[in-house]
Design a protein around this motif. Structure first.
Motif, PDB file in Angstrom:
ATOM      1  N   ASP A  13      43.385  44.744  34.555  1.00 57.12           N
ATOM      2  CA  ASP A  13      42.816  46.196  35.260  1.00 57.12           C
ATOM      3  C   ASP A  13      43.848  46.061  36.637  1.00 57.12           C
ATOM      4  O   ASP A  13      44.423  47.326  36.761  1.00 57.12           O
ATOM      5  CB  ASP A  13      41.559  46.083  35.666  1.00 57.12           C
ATOM      6  N   LYS A  14      44.074  44.877  37.318  1.00 55.10           N
ATOM      7  CA  LYS A  14      44.858  45.311  38.525  1.00 55.10           C
ATOM      8  C   LYS A  14      46.215  45.389  38.009  1.00 55.10           C
ATOM      9  O   LYS A  14      47.144  46.062  38.667  1.00 55.10           O
ATOM     10  CB  LYS A  14      44.687  43.795  39.170  1.00 55.10           C
ATOM     11  N   ALA A  15      46.813  44.414  37.008  1.00 58.68           N
ATOM     12  CA  ALA A  15      48.124  44.475  36.441  1.00 58.68           C
ATOM     13  C   ALA A  15      48.737  45.939  36.128  1.00 58.68           C
ATOM     14  O   ALA A  15      49.574  46.400  36.356  1.00 58.68           O
ATOM     15  CB  ALA A  15      48.398  43.430  35.420  1.00 58.68           C
TER      16      ALA A  15
ATOM     17  N   LYS B  61      38.021  36.003  34.160  1.00 56.37           N
ATOM     18  CA  LYS B  61      39.065  36.798  34.770  1.00 56.37           C
ATOM     19  C   LYS B  61      40.021  37.875  33.855  1.00 56.37           C
ATOM     20  O   LYS B  61      40.912  38.351  34.541  1.00 56.37           O
ATOM     21  CB  LYS B  61      39.669  35.873  35.616  1.00 56.37           C
TER      22      LYS B  61
ATOM     23  N   LYS C 168      48.583  33.347  32.759  1.00 59.48           N
ATOM     24  CA  LYS C 168      47.571  32.173  32.223  1.00 59.48           C
ATOM     25  C   LYS C 168      46.672  32.850  31.609  1.00 59.48           C
ATOM     26  O   LYS C 168      46.174  32.110  30.486  1.00 59.48           O
ATOM     27  CB  LYS C 168      47.169  31.913  33.750  1.00 59.48           C
ATOM     28  N   TYR C 169      45.959  33.910  31.817  1.00 62.68           N
ATOM     29  CA  TYR C 169      44.764  34.246  30.882  1.00 62.68           C
ATOM     30  C   TYR C 169      45.099  34.856  29.621  1.00 62.68           C
ATOM     31  O   TYR C 169      44.434  34.644  28.546  1.00 62.68           O
ATOM     32  CB  TYR C 169      43.829  35.247  31.910  1.00 62.68           C
TER      33      TYR C 169
ATOM     34  N   GLU D 117      52.113  36.500  41.927  1.00 62.65           N
ATOM     35  CA  GLU D 117      50.903  35.919  41.639  1.00 62.65           C
ATOM     36  C   GLU D 117      50.282  36.578  40.591  1.00 62.65           C
ATOM     37  O   GLU D 117      49.537  35.918  39.718  1.00 62.65           O
ATOM     38  CB  GLU D 117      50.033  35.942  43.017  1.00 62.65           C
ATOM     39  N   LEU D 118      50.083  37.961  40.461  1.00 64.29           N
ATOM     40  CA  LEU D 118      49.245  38.694  39.629  1.00 64.29           C
ATOM     41  C   LEU D 118      49.942  38.384  38.354  1.00 64.29           C
ATOM     42  O   LEU D 118      49.467  38.354  37.365  1.00 64.29           O
ATOM     43  CB  LEU D 118      49.553  39.943  40.176  1.00 64.29           C
TER      44      LEU D 118
ATOM     45  N   ASP E 224      49.097  34.842  36.900  1.00 64.97           N
ATOM     46  CA  ASP E 224      47.838  35.341  36.462  1.00 64.97           C
ATOM     47  C   ASP E 224      47.685  35.853  35.278  1.00 64.97           C
ATOM     48  O   ASP E 224      46.601  35.000  34.182  1.00 64.97           O
ATOM     49  CB  ASP E 224      46.833  35.756  37.413  1.00 64.97           C
ATOM     50  N   LEU E 225      48.211  36.842  34.961  1.00 63.20           N
ATOM     51  CA  LEU E 225      48.305  37.745  33.781  1.00 63.20           C
ATOM     52  C   LEU E 225      48.600  36.598  32.334  1.00 63.20           C
ATOM     53  O   LEU E 225      47.918  36.635  31.517  1.00 63.20           O
ATOM     54  CB  LEU E 225      49.311  38.909  33.886  1.00 63.20           C
TER      55      LEU E 225
ATOM     56  N   PRO F 244      39.452  41.806  34.469  1.00 64.87           N
ATOM     57  CA  PRO F 244      39.671  42.220  36.001  1.00 64.87           C
ATOM     58  C   PRO F 244      41.341  42.127  36.258  1.00 64.87           C
ATOM     59  O   PRO F 244      41.957  42.796  36.893  1.00 64.87           O
ATOM     60  CB  PRO F 244      39.115  41.153  36.960  1.00 64.87           C
ATOM     61  N   THR F 245      42.032  41.054  35.786  1.00 67.57           N
ATOM     62  CA  THR F 245      43.412  40.757  35.855  1.00 67.57           C
ATOM     63  C   THR F 245      44.114  41.906  35.344  1.00 67.57           C
ATOM     64  O   THR F 245      45.227  42.480  35.544  1.00 67.57           O
ATOM     65  CB  THR F 245      43.747  39.342  35.345  1.00 67.57           C
TER      66      THR F 245
END
Length: 313
Positions: free
Chosen positions: A132-134, A126, A53-54, A46-47, A50-51, A129-130
């Motif tokens: 950073d998480k990745a 996002k 996508k952005y 999912e991460l 998202d990565l 933040p995305t």
């Protein structure tokens, strides 16, 4: 080409036999091929979704908006780098790509070196933040893989931990735009080796990656579902005195019928702190393999390479 595949869950299983088998499989794959595909790598699907996508949203912004995030004095190490700025070492032809880089945010009152702040993409709430998480997820997986590499080299399992914690790693998102006219070359990104210890590459949006085999043949690497491809970089090659070889790779243009398509790719370049010594390990030097490189720190070597590829003056 089916590159060797390993399962990181085996290394993290707590079973000493499974762990030791993983270490040997990984080390042998790096000595023989230099690239491996890693299953159960710990970066959630999912991460990754998202990565991408952005990243695609960012690169579809108008050029003048993207350029607001390009800060020349950062030498491409943070924020946006526009199309055609970077070239491979030894090549004058610019690579046909634009990219965005996100770097380390130090923890634990780290004072050893100053990292520039990351560039905030205001239009996409996002995006940062995305990233950073990745970044943290890739860093964690990469640290586990380096623990296995340390064991393979006869070092303490945690030899690399202190160097990559707060290290100068980079999460880079790359866009290879559609080809609109007959290109001068079939190459989108000229052949090169990565600078860092290891690179973790989450499946690109289109094929095109090729690696140079020991038989001196270019073979395509197809992105594998739910796996990340991890290759050895030049810093690890220097440290191991060529025992683990940095793999030469390139990105080629797609077939003509796919020229209208973009290619997106997101590598995580795992770097140590600048102070880490890349002096060849004594255990990798013998009469048959004399010391091949002068001593240097990771910071000195990175600086030299950034100049060679045109990102630093």
């Amino acid at each position: 080409m089916a590159i060797p595949s390993v399962d990181l869950a085996e290394f993290l299983s707590g079973d000493p036999v499974r762990k030791a088998t993983f270490v040997q499989e990984l080390g042998k794959a790096y000595e023989d091929v230099g690239f491996v595909a890693v299953k159960n790598h710990g970066v959630p699907d999912e991460l990754i979704s998202d990565l991408y996508k952005y990243v695609q949203e960012f690169f579809s912004l108008p050029s003048d908006q993207k350029r607001k995030y390009e800060i020349p004095e950062l030498a491409g190490q943070r924020g946006y780098t526009s199309f055609g700025k970077e070239h491979a070492k030894g090549s004058d032809a610019p690579d046909l790509k634009e990219f965005f880089q996100y770097g380390q945010v130090p923890r634990d009152n780290f004072k050893e070196e100053e990292y520039p702040p990351n560039v905030t993409v205001n239009q996409i709430a996002k995006f940062n933040p995305t990233f950073d998480k990745a970044y943290r997820a890739f860093e964690k997986s990469g640290t586990a893989l380096l623990q296995a590499i340390a064991l393979y080299l006869g070092l303490d399992e945690h030899y690399f931990d202190e160097y990559v914690h707060n290290g100068n790693s980079i999460l880079r998102s790359i866009h290879y735009p559609p080809i609109t006219s007959e290109p001068k070359s079939a190459i989108r990104a000229e052949q090169h080796e990565d600078i860092n210890l290891i690179t973790l590459l989450v499946g690109a949006s289109a094929d095109g990656l090729q690696i140079l085999t020991k038989q001196n043949e270019w073979v395509g690497v197809t992105s594998l579902p739910e796996q990340i491809v991890v290759n050895v970089g030049d810093m690890l090659q220097r440290l191991t005195n060529n025992k683990l070889r940095s793999t030469t790779h390139r990105v080629v243009n797609p077939a003509r019928e796919l020229w209208h398509t973009s290619r997106f790719s997101i590598p995580f370049f795992l770097h140590p702190k600048s102070s880490m010594s890349l002096q060849c390990l004594d255990s990798c030097i013998d009469a048959e393999h004399p010391k091949a490189y002068p001593d240097a720190t990771a910071g000195e070597y990175l600086d030299e390479r950034l100049r060679e590829i045109g990102l630093k003056k």
